[in-house]
Design a protein around this motif. Structure first.
Motif, PDB file in Angstrom:
ATOM      1  N   ASP A  11       0.840  -1.189   0.000  1.00  0.00           N
ATOM      2  CA  ASP A  11       0.000   0.000   0.000  1.00  0.00           C
ATOM      3  C   ASP A  11       0.877   1.243   0.000  1.00  0.00           C
ATOM      4  N   GLU A  12       1.257   1.677  -1.194  1.00  0.00           N
ATOM      5  CA  GLU A  12       2.147   2.819  -1.329  1.00  0.00           C
ATOM      6  C   GLU A  12       1.501   4.109  -0.828  1.00  0.00           C
ATOM      7  N   ILE A  13       0.219   4.251  -1.018  1.00  0.00           N
ATOM      8  CA  ILE A  13      -0.476   5.471  -0.581  1.00  0.00           C
ATOM      9  C   ILE A  13      -0.408   5.596   0.933  1.00  0.00           C
ATOM     10  N   GLU A  14      -0.667   4.488   1.630  1.00  0.00           N
ATOM     11  CA  GLU A  14      -0.607   4.517   3.090  1.00  0.00           C
ATOM     12  C   GLU A  14       0.814   4.793   3.574  1.00  0.00           C
ATOM     13  N   LEU A  15       1.792   4.126   2.956  1.00  0.00           N
ATOM     14  CA  LEU A  15       3.189   4.325   3.348  1.00  0.00           C
ATOM     15  C   LEU A  15       3.608   5.778   3.134  1.00  0.00           C
ATOM     16  N   SER A  17       1.721   8.346   3.189  1.00  0.00           N
ATOM     17  CA  SER A  17       1.040   9.132   4.217  1.00  0.00           C
ATOM     18  C   SER A  17       1.767   9.031   5.560  1.00  0.00           C
ATOM     19  N   ILE A  18       2.194   7.842   5.922  1.00  0.00           N
ATOM     20  CA  ILE A  18       2.872   7.634   7.204  1.00  0.00           C
ATOM     21  C   ILE A  18       4.204   8.377   7.259  1.00  0.00           C
ATOM     22  N   ASN A  23       3.166  10.574  -3.213  1.00  0.00           N
ATOM     23  CA  ASN A  23       3.376   9.259  -3.829  1.00  0.00           C
ATOM     24  C   ASN A  23       4.548   9.253  -4.809  1.00  0.00           C
ATOM     25  N   LYS A  82       5.012   7.951  14.819  1.00  0.00           N
ATOM     26  CA  LYS A  82       4.446   7.331  13.617  1.00  0.00           C
ATOM     27  C   LYS A  82       5.381   6.283  13.036  1.00  0.00           C
TER      28      LYS A  82
END
Length: 192
Positions: A11-15, A17-18, A23, A82
């Motif tokens: 999940d590149e989008i989540e990564l 974001s973290i 992106n 985080k």
């Protein structure tokens, strides 16, 4: 040594974001984490850094991240929480430890962080005080250590009443910090 390899990220989008990037910046950002981790492993394998306690490993990992991921600046506790899946108290402890254990190696990172804070301060009036917004008690402590080293009679950086992460610096303290670190002071601009 040049290293290059491919990894799959579910999940590149989540990564993104973290770790706090866009992106399209993810590959570059993950590469900087990779460099820090490879250095950690190589130093362990070569016996340069061998730790027995988990907290020592995490602290050293954070030290490497300051150098390779955070562009030589001290991150705030929320960012550490985080990334390390840690509580605010644990993150504060890791940061306090690396600032103490690696104080000489992190001197320029601490100074650069403080310079950035001073450059982003907001003058509340022509006579001060200056407001800074910061989510790191450890960096506030470093600001106050600098003030003590400059002149022990200067007013410390203190929390602004009624705020969560805004601090006040008197004009004289702010100017002395700027002078000491060779930062151009922010000037008060009256709202129209």
């Amino acid at each position: 040594m040049r290293l290059q390899f491919d990894i799959d990220i579910e999940d590149e989008i989540e990564l993104a974001s973290i770790i706090g990037c866009e992106n399209d910046e993810l590959s570059t950002k993950v590469s900087s984490f990779g460099k820090a981790s490879i250095i950690e492993y190589l130093e362990m394998i070569q016996g340069v850094k061998v730790f027995k306690r988990g907290s020592d490993i995490l602290e050293y990992r954070l030290f490497l991240l300051v150098n390779h991921v955070f562009d030589g600046k001290i991150p705030d506790e929320q960012v550490i929480s985080k990334l390390f899946q840690a509580t605010a108290t644990e993150s504060r402890g890791y940061l306090r430890s690396i600032i103490s254990k690696y104080q000489y190696q992190l001197k320029s990172a601490i100074d650069d962080t403080i310079k950035e804070i001073l450059s982003n301060a907001e003058a509340q009036s022509i006579s001060g005080p200056y407001n800074i917004t910061l989510n790191s008690m450890n960096v506030i402590e470093e600001l106050n250590k600098k003030l003590t080293a400059i002149d022990g009679t200067l007013a410390p950086v203190s929390k602004k009443r009624g705020s969560v992460s805004t601090y006040e610096v008197t004009k004289s303290s702010y100017e002395k910090l700027c002078q000491s670190l060779e930062v151009q002071p922010v000037q008060y601009v009256e709202n129209e």
